[in-house]
Design an enzyme around this catalytic site. Structure first.
Site, short mmCIF file in Angstrom:
data_model
loop_
_atom_site.label_atom_id
_atom_site.label_comp_id
_atom_site.label_asym_id
_atom_site.label_seq_id
_atom_site.Cartn_x
_atom_site.Cartn_y
_atom_site.Cartn_z
N CYS A 183 -3.57 0.99 6.91
CA CYS A 183 -2.87 -0.12 8.45
C CYS A 183 -3.09 1.23 9.31
O CYS A 183 -4.10 0.52 10.13
CB CYS A 183 -1.31 -0.13 9.19
SG CYS A 183 -0.29 2.02 8.83
N ASN A 205 1.19 -1.16 0.55
CA ASN A 205 -0.23 0.69 -0.20
C ASN A 205 0.77 1.13 -0.04
O ASN A 205 0.36 2.26 -0.15
CB ASN A 205 -0.86 0.09 1.11
CG ASN A 205 -0.27 -0.43 2.41
OD1 ASN A 205 0.49 -0.19 3.21
ND2 ASN A 205 -1.56 0.17 3.73
N GLU A 252 6.45 -3.29 11.66
CA GLU A 252 5.08 -2.39 11.65
C GLU A 252 4.04 -3.31 10.76
O GLU A 252 3.94 -3.93 9.55
CB GLU A 252 5.36 -1.66 10.67
CG GLU A 252 6.10 -0.20 11.01
CD GLU A 252 6.04 1.00 9.92
OE1 GLU A 252 6.07 0.38 8.60
OE2 GLU A 252 6.18 2.22 10.20
P1 NAP Z 1 1.80 -9.08 3.39
O1 NAP Z 1 1.46 -9.61 2.84
O2 NAP Z 1 3.07 -8.87 4.97
O3 NAP Z 1 3.32 -8.15 2.26
C1 NAP Z 1 4.70 -7.50 2.96
C2 NAP Z 1 5.79 -7.81 1.97
O4 NAP Z 1 5.84 -9.44 2.45
C3 NAP Z 1 5.50 -7.67 0.54
O5 NAP Z 1 6.78 -7.28 0.47
C4 NAP Z 1 5.54 -9.07 0.36
O6 NAP Z 1 5.91 -9.62 -1.01
C5 NAP Z 1 6.59 -9.92 1.58
N1 NAP Z 1 6.71 -10.80 2.15
C6 NAP Z 1 5.70 -11.85 2.02
N2 NAP Z 1 5.80 -13.57 1.74
C7 NAP Z 1 7.24 -12.63 2.50
C8 NAP Z 1 8.17 -14.01 3.10
N3 NAP Z 1 7.83 -15.58 3.43
N4 NAP Z 1 9.51 -13.67 3.82
C9 NAP Z 1 9.53 -12.75 3.51
N5 NAP Z 1 8.25 -11.13 3.02
C10 NAP Z 1 7.34 -11.91 2.61
O7 NAP Z 1 1.43 -7.58 3.68
P2 NAP Z 1 0.63 -6.59 2.69
O8 NAP Z 1 -0.68 -7.23 2.00
O9 NAP Z 1 1.39 -6.24 1.50
O10 NAP Z 1 0.24 -5.03 2.95
C11 NAP Z 1 -1.07 -4.78 4.18
C12 NAP Z 1 -1.09 -4.96 5.50
O11 NAP Z 1 0.72 -4.49 5.98
C13 NAP Z 1 -1.98 -4.82 6.52
O12 NAP Z 1 -2.01 -6.04 7.28
C14 NAP Z 1 -1.62 -3.06 6.12
O13 NAP Z 1 -2.23 -3.16 8.16
C15 NAP Z 1 0.01 -3.39 7.21
N6 NAP Z 1 0.74 -2.06 7.48
C16 NAP Z 1 0.96 -1.94 8.16
C17 NAP Z 1 1.87 -0.75 8.58
C18 NAP Z 1 2.30 -0.62 9.85
O14 NAP Z 1 2.45 0.49 9.79
N7 NAP Z 1 2.09 -0.93 10.27
C19 NAP Z 1 1.34 0.05 7.23
C20 NAP Z 1 1.37 -0.21 5.92
C21 NAP Z 1 0.44 -1.31 6.45
P3 NAP Z 1 5.02 -9.97 -1.64
O15 NAP Z 1 4.24 -8.68 -2.14
O16 NAP Z 1 6.25 -10.28 -3.56
O17 NAP Z 1 3.88 -11.19 -0.79
#
Ligand code: NAP
Length: 454
Positions: free
Chosen positions: A256, A127, A222
């Site tokens: 988030c 995002n 995060e």
């Molecule tokens: P995600 O599915 O957890 O993916 C995040 C990142 O991790 C992506 O770059 C993904 O790459 C990578 N990834 C996937 N599997 C992995 C593995 N086994 N090892 C290492 N990296 C891996 O999250 P998202 O759907 O992109 O983002 C949405 C989530 O992020 C929501 O839960 C949101 O609340 C959270 N978020 C939190 C914050 C905060 O500041 N707390 C800010 C923004 C978003 P791929 O895309 O290639 O799978």
């Protein structure tokens, strides 16, 4: 256009975006690519290299000697290069914003505002693939580290453009690298690699799995949230309604810090729901290119997940203020009233434009619901009584509480942290620099009584 002009070298002859290793743009020996699906058209829009484990090894090998030299580079020189990269990023924000529109369906106006240089490093989520990458990269570099960036698949091309701006700024070879491929395929290899000495991750539950596998390296996590908005009887209901809509539906709820559950006192609930509904009806729904408020969610599986939460609430008889409507990845904004704790939507993070309202009969009930969540990112409270607001803020088990405003990340120098399953550590420029700095103590003990007092 993405991948043209100064960005031409980041794309190969077949139109696949290259990965970045040891100061050069390269095609993967795998011969394979990962398609990036446009959430609006649901067809392949870009392709990135599917990097191999050997290529990850080479990236990490090149990052180590580069880091040793960089750590000896004076701080003013590191800052000068970062300022140069910031200027190049600003100059070339248009093609990056275009990628964000096509890769993650971010409305055009929000896509441009994501581009100013922020702070910090390594695995960002879809995002904010540029902002949350830079907010990791900058403090890591200023603290003398090298960077291996693994961008999210959706958002990878925008991130590659950003990396090229650092390349153009003249950072030493190997200091910054960018490996592309699916997280599910190369993620574990990267995060458990012995050459990695610190992981800064932003994303969902993936972060919890990483924290269990990573071993003895410092972690900055995060993660997700279920930010609650508590609204008391004496709240300014117009202000609260405006913030519920902004907080709940901006970028289609894919933030988030989006408001993810409204906890409103029963005595003012009817009025609040009426005011929120009036604003929800005015939200525009459609393509990111048209700057609509609500755009397609990032993937079909995200849309299916959101639909599952909606159907569960429907079956358990929540009151739908709008008819549920979905076309492909596009989900129309939906407010659900009379949600109860036995519904999944009361606890789970939809990451989409659907917002539950739970009616409460006491402040304690609101705080109890908030604290019973496994998340603890942010929360907010609306009241005209500042003393009550401070007491509620103290009682909420979250990293941040906003009083009379929706949850938000705030400027990049603000501390930003989640409790429980919402994260480990704190971001914000100073906190990130501290976290990415190794502390070393050398204590000089003089043998007594070999020195004399003058
Ligand atoms: P995600 O599915 O957890 O993916 C995040 C990142 O991790 C992506 O770059 C993904 O790459 C990578 N990834 C996937 N599997 C992995 C593995 N086994 N090892 C290492 N990296 C891996 O999250 P998202 O759907 O992109 O983002 C949405 C989530 O992020 C929501 O839960 C949101 O609340 C959270 N978020 C939190 C914050 C905060 O500041 N707390 C800010 C923004 C978003 P791929 O895309 O290639 O799978």
């Amino acid at each position: 256009m993405a991948g043209s002009g100064v960005f031409a070298e980041i794309k190969d002859g077949d139109g696949v975006f290259r990965y970045y290793c040891d100061g050069e743009w390269k095609a993967s020996a795998s011969g394979k690519s990962v398609p990036i699906i446009n959430p609006t058209t649901r067809s392949t829009h870009f392709k990135v290299q599917a990097c191999t484990q050997e290529e990850v090894n080479k990236i990490i090998e090149s990052a180590r000697p580069a880091q040793k030299l960089w750590a000896k580079t004076p701080l003013w020189k590191r800052a000068e290069l970062l300022h140069r990269a910031a200027a190049i990023l600003k100059e070339h924000k248009a093609p990056m914003a275009e990628c964000l529109v096509k890769e993650i369906a971010k409305p055009a106006k929000d896509a441009v505002t994501e581009i100013p240089l922020g702070v910090v490093l390594a695995i960002p989520p879809f995002n904010y693939p540029v902002n949350l990458a830079v907010s990791k990269i900058a403090p890591a570099l200023i603290a003398g580290n090298s960077i291996v960036l693994k961008p999210p698949t959706q958002g990878a091309v925008a991130a590659l453009h950003m990396v090229h701006c650092f390349h153009l700024a003249g950072f030493p070879r190997g200091l910054i690298s960018c490996v592309t491929g699916k997280g599910s395929e190369i993620g574990d290899f990267l995060t458990m690699h012995p050459g990695v000495s610190c992981i800064s991750f932003t994303g969902g539950d993936t972060g919890i799995a990483i924290s269990k596998k990573a071993g003895m390296v410092p972690l900055q996590m995060e993660l997700g949230g279920k930010d609650a908005c508590i609204i008391l009887e004496d709240a300014d209901l117009d202000l609260a309604a405006a913030n519920v809509v902004k907080g709940g539906f901006s970028y289609s709820g894919q933030r988030c810090t989006a408001v993810k559950v409204v906890l409103v006192m029963e005595s003012v609930a009817d009025k609040l729901v009426e005011k929120v509904n009036a604003k929800v009806q005015k939200l525009t729904v459609g393509a990111p290119e048209d700057d609509c408020d609500i755009t397609p969610v990032v993937t079909e599986s995200s849309a299916n997940f959101i639909e599952g939460l909606v159907m569960d609430a429907k079956q358990k008889e929540a009151t739908f203020c709008q008819e549920y409507r979905r076309e492909g990845n596009l989900i129309w904004p939906l407010l659900m009233d009379h949600v109860r704790p036995d519904m999944r939507i009361a606890w789970e993070e939809p990451f989409g434009p659907v917002l539950p309202v739970i009616r409460i009969n006491s402040v304690e009930e609101g705080i109890h619901h908030c604290n019973a969540s496994n998340f603890g990112l942010q929360g907010c409270v609306f009241t005209r009584d500042i003393n009550k607001a401070i007491l509620i803020s103290d009682a909420m088990e979250t990293g941040t509480v906003q009083i009379n405003s929706a949850p938000a990340r705030g400027p990049d120098h603000f501390p930003f942290q989640g409790l429980k399953d919402s994260g480990i550590g704190s971001q914000g420029i100073t906190n990130s620099i501290n976290m990415m700095t190794k502390i070393k103590s050398t204590v000089i003990n003089l043998p007594t009584p070999s020195y004399t007092m003058g």
